[in-house]
Motif scaffolding. Structure first.
Motif, PDB file in Angstrom:
ATOM      1  N   ARG A  95       0.822  -1.197   0.000  1.00  0.00           N
ATOM      2  CA  ARG A  95       0.000   0.000   0.000  1.00  0.00           C
ATOM      3  C   ARG A  95       0.864   1.259   0.000  1.00  0.00           C
ATOM      4  NH1 ARG A  95      -4.534  -2.031   4.422  1.00  0.00           N
ATOM      5  NH2 ARG A  95      -5.652  -3.421   2.972  1.00  0.00           N
ATOM      6  N   ASP A  96       1.969   1.190   0.695  1.00  0.00           N
ATOM      7  CA  ASP A  96       2.893   2.318   0.760  1.00  0.00           C
ATOM      8  C   ASP A  96       3.635   2.493  -0.561  1.00  0.00           C
ATOM      9  OD1 ASP A  96       5.054   4.067   1.390  1.00  0.00           O
ATOM     10  OD2 ASP A  96       4.917   3.506   3.490  1.00  0.00           O
ATOM     11  N   VAL A  97       4.158   1.399  -1.105  1.00  0.00           N
ATOM     12  CA  VAL A  97       5.058   1.465  -2.259  1.00  0.00           C
ATOM     13  C   VAL A  97       4.319   1.292  -3.589  1.00  0.00           C
ATOM     14  CG1 VAL A  97       7.076   0.414  -3.342  1.00  0.00           C
ATOM     15  CG2 VAL A  97       6.976   0.630  -0.850  1.00  0.00           C
ATOM     16  N   ASP A  98       3.536   0.228  -3.720  1.00  0.00           N
ATOM     17  CA  ASP A  98       2.901  -0.082  -4.997  1.00  0.00           C
ATOM     18  C   ASP A  98       1.694   0.810  -5.272  1.00  0.00           C
ATOM     19  OD1 ASP A  98       2.597  -1.560  -7.387  1.00  0.00           O
ATOM     20  OD2 ASP A  98       1.038  -2.773  -6.459  1.00  0.00           O
ATOM     21  N   LEU A  99       0.861   1.042  -4.250  1.00  0.00           N
ATOM     22  CA  LEU A  99      -0.338   1.869  -4.445  1.00  0.00           C
ATOM     23  C   LEU A  99      -0.060   3.352  -4.304  1.00  0.00           C
ATOM     24  CD1 LEU A  99      -3.204  -0.163  -2.740  1.00  0.00           C
ATOM     25  CD2 LEU A  99      -2.228  -0.362  -5.022  1.00  0.00           C
ATOM     26  N   LYS A 100       1.198   3.709  -3.957  1.00  0.00           N
ATOM     27  CA  LYS A 100       1.618   5.117  -3.931  1.00  0.00           C
ATOM     28  C   LYS A 100       0.883   5.958  -2.893  1.00  0.00           C
ATOM     29  CE  LYS A 100       4.192   4.092  -7.479  1.00  0.00           C
ATOM     30  NZ  LYS A 100       5.610   3.773  -7.267  1.00  0.00           N
ATOM     31  N   PHE A 101       0.823   5.436  -1.658  1.00  0.00           N
ATOM     32  CA  PHE A 101       0.247   6.208  -0.567  1.00  0.00           C
ATOM     33  C   PHE A 101       1.312   6.483   0.489  1.00  0.00           C
ATOM     34  CE2 PHE A 101      -3.763   3.927  -1.920  1.00  0.00           C
ATOM     35  CZ  PHE A 101      -4.287   5.031  -2.575  1.00  0.00           C
ATOM     36  N   THR A 102       1.083   7.515   1.273  1.00  0.00           N
ATOM     37  CA  THR A 102       1.989   7.859   2.363  1.00  0.00           C
ATOM     38  C   THR A 102       1.239   7.717   3.679  1.00  0.00           C
ATOM     39  OG1 THR A 102       3.286   9.397   1.013  1.00  0.00           O
ATOM     40  CG2 THR A 102       3.383   9.692   3.399  1.00  0.00           C
ATOM     41  N   PHE A 103       1.628   6.734   4.472  1.00  0.00           N
ATOM     42  CA  PHE A 103       1.059   6.582   5.806  1.00  0.00           C
ATOM     43  C   PHE A 103       1.767   7.577   6.715  1.00  0.00           C
ATOM     44  CE2 PHE A 103      -0.362   2.771   3.839  1.00  0.00           C
ATOM     45  CZ  PHE A 103      -1.502   2.377   4.512  1.00  0.00           C
ATOM     46  N   ILE A 104       0.992   8.357   7.451  1.00  0.00           N
ATOM     47  CA  ILE A 104       1.596   9.451   8.207  1.00  0.00           C
ATOM     48  C   ILE A 104       1.879   9.080   9.667  1.00  0.00           C
ATOM     49  CG2 ILE A 104       0.651  11.170   6.660  1.00  0.00           C
ATOM     50  CD1 ILE A 104      -0.858  10.729  10.076  1.00  0.00           C
ATOM     51  N   GLY A 105       1.572   7.850  10.045  1.00  0.00           N
ATOM     52  CA  GLY A 105       1.824   7.408  11.412  1.00  0.00           C
ATOM     53  C   GLY A 105       0.824   6.338  11.802  1.00  0.00           C
ATOM     54  N   VAL A 106       0.912   5.898  13.034  1.00  0.00           N
ATOM     55  CA  VAL A 106      -0.003   4.877  13.563  1.00  0.00           C
ATOM     56  C   VAL A 106      -0.809   5.487  14.698  1.00  0.00           C
ATOM     57  CG1 VAL A 106      -0.179   2.633  14.706  1.00  0.00           C
ATOM     58  CG2 VAL A 106       1.576   3.007  12.952  1.00  0.00           C
TER      59      VAL A 106
ATOM     60  N   PRO B 225      -0.794  -2.343  12.113  1.00  0.00           N
ATOM     61  CA  PRO B 225      -0.594  -0.939  12.496  1.00  0.00           C
ATOM     62  C   PRO B 225      -1.552  -0.057  11.699  1.00  0.00           C
ATOM     63  CG  PRO B 225       1.168  -1.653  11.033  1.00  0.00           C
ATOM     64  CD  PRO B 225       0.312  -2.858  11.279  1.00  0.00           C
ATOM     65  N   LEU B 226      -2.548   0.480  12.369  1.00  0.00           N
ATOM     66  CA  LEU B 226      -3.591   1.251  11.695  1.00  0.00           C
ATOM     67  C   LEU B 226      -3.281   2.742  11.767  1.00  0.00           C
ATOM     68  CD1 LEU B 226      -6.705  -0.559  13.242  1.00  0.00           C
ATOM     69  CD2 LEU B 226      -5.428  -1.184  11.173  1.00  0.00           C
ATOM     70  N   GLY B 227      -3.476   3.430  10.659  1.00  0.00           N
ATOM     71  CA  GLY B 227      -3.201   4.861  10.684  1.00  0.00           C
ATOM     72  C   GLY B 227      -3.729   5.586   9.473  1.00  0.00           C
ATOM     73  N   PRO B 228      -3.781   6.921   9.551  1.00  0.00           N
ATOM     74  CA  PRO B 228      -4.234   7.740   8.423  1.00  0.00           C
ATOM     75  C   PRO B 228      -3.211   7.730   7.290  1.00  0.00           C
ATOM     76  CG  PRO B 228      -4.323   8.944  10.517  1.00  0.00           C
ATOM     77  CD  PRO B 228      -3.502   7.731  10.737  1.00  0.00           C
TER      78      PRO B 228
END
Length: 339
Positions: free
Chosen positions: A108-119, A223-226
């Motif tokens: 989700r971070d790398v392939d789907l091109k999203f930035t998780f901002i924390g947990v 680890p759940l986060g925005p």
């Protein structure tokens, strides 16, 4: 199923590549509201109350961001999303941030091109069964029917768990938590699996919660986060440091009850002063007013206050802090320095 997942990933990735994620802050300011992707309804985390106002632990993150950026915690449009629709909604620009019990994973971070901002919640996948089933361990579910939300990490975790333990199951695919609850209570599945916090939140809404058991096994790290889109570091910084402000406020004893006094009378602790904007220029670095964090914290309280209000041990959901305690109390909650 594998083919649809791959196509979905490619679709989201192409949306990100084709639609630039830059200048989200300008868009939010011009619009006068934050578009926040959330759950379709999970009590304690994100659900409308009797007046139709969205409330919950995840909802509070978006309200804090709206307060920091727009000075108004109510300037939020909540957009319900399912496990299947949430990523497309974010990638397409329909929402500015996704705060919906979403697990931070590599793909989700790398392939789907999203930035998780924390947990904002450390969780793990579990199982819930009717007490009448007479099961005390997930390893006793050989041959069981299991309700599971499609488009989530729980699908792969479930397959891995049953494969490792050499037992079989029959999946009952559902799209929303409401559908899962309906199917589970109707007896369409022997067990329901999702994040343990989600199970606790769902069970709390049952007519007789004591008739259902959450089994002891936690079979994954969740680890759940925005998250926000790749390509807009300024916006990611704002959302990230808003969450960090809530966490740091609890560590330093800054609460909704004393924040006005602390902001009006700078303390001997420079970290608190920088957090509240009475010292340094952190707000300017973010392109926000000096009191951005004050507004974010006042929106609902610090991290601990939000936890206890929405999902803590004194709520029907009844979650202990556990890994979500401050690092000073043996947990994993830890905000980088405000300096």
């Amino acid at each position: 199923m594998k083919k649809s997942v791959i196509l979905g990933a490619l679709t989201v990735a192409s949306l990100v590549a084709g639609g630039a994620a830059a200048a989200t802050l300008d868009d939010v300011k011009a619009r006068g509201k934050l578009n926040c992707g959330t759950n379709t309804g999970l009590v304690g985390f994100a659900a409308p109350d009797a007046n139709g106002d969205w409330q919950g632990f995840d909802v509070a993150v978006c309200r804090a961001v709206a307060a920091a950026v727009l000075g108004d915690q109510s300037a939020v449009e909540f957009v319900p999303t399912t496990g299947k629709t949430r990523f497309t909604a974010l990638a397409s620009g329909e929402i500015d941030v996704l705060a919906r019990n979403t697990t931070w994973t590599f793909s989700r971070d790398v392939d789907l091109k999203f930035t998780f901002i924390g947990v904002n919640y450390y969780d793990g996948q579990g199982f819930m069964v009717p007490k009448s089933l007479g099961v005390s361990s997930a390893k006793e579910l050989d041959g069981a029917t299991v309700c599971i939300q499609t488009g989530t990490t729980t699908e792969l975790n479930l397959a891995d768990f049953f494969r490792v333990n050499n037992i079989s199951y029959e999946p009952v695919p559902i799209e929303t938590n409401a559908e899962a609850q309906q199917q589970y209570l109707a007896g369409a599945c022997d067990a329901y699996t999702t994040d343990a916090s989600g199970l606790a939140a769902t069970r709390a809404t049952f007519e007789d919660p004591t008739a259902h058991v959450i089994l002891p096994e936690i079979i994954s790290k969740e680890p759940l986060g925005p998250l926000v889109r790749h390509g807009d570091d300024e916006w990611a910084d704002i959302v990230r440091w808003t969450l960090n402000a809530l966490i740091a406020a609890e560590e330093y004893g800054v609460t909704s009850a004393n924040i006005d006094e602390l902001a009006a009378n700078p303390t001997s602790n420079p970290e608190i002063n920088r957090l509240l904007g009475t010292e340094g220029n952190l707000g300017e670095m973010l392109g926000l007013p000096a009191d951005w964090a004050v507004k974010a914290i006042k929106a609902g309280g610090n991290y601990g206050e939000l936890f206890e209000k929405h999902i803590g041990e004194n709520t029907p959901i009844g979650l202990a802090r556990g890994l979500n305690a401050q690092w000073t109390d043996g947990g994993l909650m830890y905000a980088p320095p405000f300096r």
